[in-house]
Design a protein around this motif. Structure first.
Motif, mmCIF file in Angstrom:
data_model
loop_
_atom_site.group_PDB
_atom_site.id
_atom_site.type_symbol
_atom_site.label_atom_id
_atom_site.label_comp_id
_atom_site.label_asym_id
_atom_site.label_seq_id
_atom_site.Cartn_x
_atom_site.Cartn_y
_atom_site.Cartn_z
ATOM 1 N N LEU A 1 49.191 -10.489 73.909
ATOM 2 C CA LEU A 1 48.975 -11.933 74.052
ATOM 3 C C LEU A 1 49.712 -12.706 72.959
ATOM 4 C CD1 LEU A 1 45.175 -11.862 74.937
ATOM 5 C CD2 LEU A 1 47.052 -12.479 76.484
ATOM 6 N N HIS B 1 47.760 -9.733 81.330
ATOM 7 C CA HIS B 1 46.959 -9.948 80.120
ATOM 8 C C HIS B 1 46.410 -11.373 80.057
ATOM 9 C CE1 HIS B 1 48.410 -6.068 78.882
ATOM 10 N NE2 HIS B 1 47.720 -6.141 77.761
ATOM 11 N N VAL B 2 47.169 -12.342 80.540
ATOM 12 C CA VAL B 2 46.649 -13.711 80.601
ATOM 13 C C VAL B 2 45.458 -13.762 81.549
ATOM 14 C CG1 VAL B 2 47.159 -16.086 81.295
ATOM 15 C CG2 VAL B 2 48.862 -14.758 80.020
ATOM 16 N N TYR C 1 40.134 -13.138 73.271
ATOM 17 C CA TYR C 1 41.486 -12.989 73.814
ATOM 18 C C TYR C 1 42.048 -14.320 74.298
ATOM 19 C CZ TYR C 1 39.771 -8.225 73.670
ATOM 20 O OH TYR C 1 39.217 -7.044 73.238
ATOM 21 N N ILE D 1 45.718 -17.586 73.240
ATOM 22 C CA ILE D 1 46.712 -18.281 74.062
ATOM 23 C C ILE D 1 46.215 -19.641 74.555
ATOM 24 C CG2 ILE D 1 47.886 -16.184 74.820
ATOM 25 C CD1 ILE D 1 46.210 -16.403 77.445
#
Length: 250
Positions: free
Chosen positions: A85, A193-194, A209, A213
């Motif tokens: 990320l 991953h997003v 997580y 972002i």
């Protein structure tokens, strides 16, 4: 051309999960090589002898059931998720995150994948419209991980360009979506991953997580447009997506 790479997290048919998330990244086509290069470097740290065999699949890293993740501690695996990320967090300013989290019990008669796909197609199209208004005349394309939804989503995208979504006709996509094997695309792996970061936030109340972002989600005039939380259970939801929309009405 602006390319939106998408992948999903969660399962539409799993009753043990309240959410399905479709998410990913939008990058200018020439910048995708930078993201791939950065992930290749990370893969080389994990497997110096065969880095191209390392596929960054978030749920597999998190569960640590398969190689090479089964040799890692829980904290080491979390560190890999955050490092992946971090590639997006430290990328070009033009690289934007998009995600739609669908609360499945709120829409018992809708396919959550189709609901999320329609939502993100509209958001990406509006993002491109803003780019056009600022002088960027590039059109867009969507690339997704291979899935059983391929035929349905391609037909939906064709219909969006003629019949429209519930928010209007899609005007800025150059082609129907393409589907690729995630093992061959680092950008699809980053999209995974997003999606997983948003899934952990909404399905498990784990924000560590998504926080990495959060600033990369497409926003305009103090409203976060790139992150969507589709639900009917809580009109006072305090997540980033819901809060920014409520505050914009004040």
């Amino acid at each position: 051309m602006h390319v939106l790479y998408l992948d999903d997290a969660g399962s539409a048919g799993n009753p043990g999960e309240e959410y399905l998330v479709l998410g990913g990244i939008s990058v200018f086509e020439a910048q995708s090589s930078f993201l791939s290069f950065e992930l290749d470097k990370l893969a080389s740290d994990i497997s110096p002898s065969n880095p191209h065999e390392v596929e960054f699949h978030a749920s597999e890293i998190f569960s640590r059931r398969t190689a090479p993740w089964d040799k890692m501690s829980k904290d080491e695996a979390k560190g890999i998720l955050k490092a992946v990320l971090g590639v997006l967090a430290n990328s070009y300013n033009s690289a934007k995150a998009f995600a739609c989290a669908v609360h499945k019990p709120s829409y018992p008669n809708r396919d959550p994948m189709q609901l999320a796909f329609e939502d993100l197609c509209s958001r990406f199209d509006r993002y491109l419209s803003r780019m056009h208004a600022s002088g960027d005349r590039q059109r867009g394309m969507i690339i997704l991980d291979e899935s059983t939804h391929e035929t349905t989503l391609q037909q939906m995208a064709r219909n969006f360009r003629t019949l429209g979504t519930q928010w209007g006709v899609i005007r800025n996509l150059a082609e129907t979506p393409l589907f690729v094997n995630s093992k061959a695309s680092r950008c699809v792996q980053l999209a995974d991953h997003v999606a997983y970061a948003a899934f952990r936030r909404y399905n498990a109340a784990d924000t560590q997580y998504l926080d990495i972002i959060a600033s990369r989600f497409d926003s305009h005039e103090n409203v976060i447009h790139g992150l969507s939380h589709k639900q009917t259970k809580d009109p006072n939801c305090m997540c980033l997506a819901c809060m920014s929309r409520r505050l914009s009405r004040i």
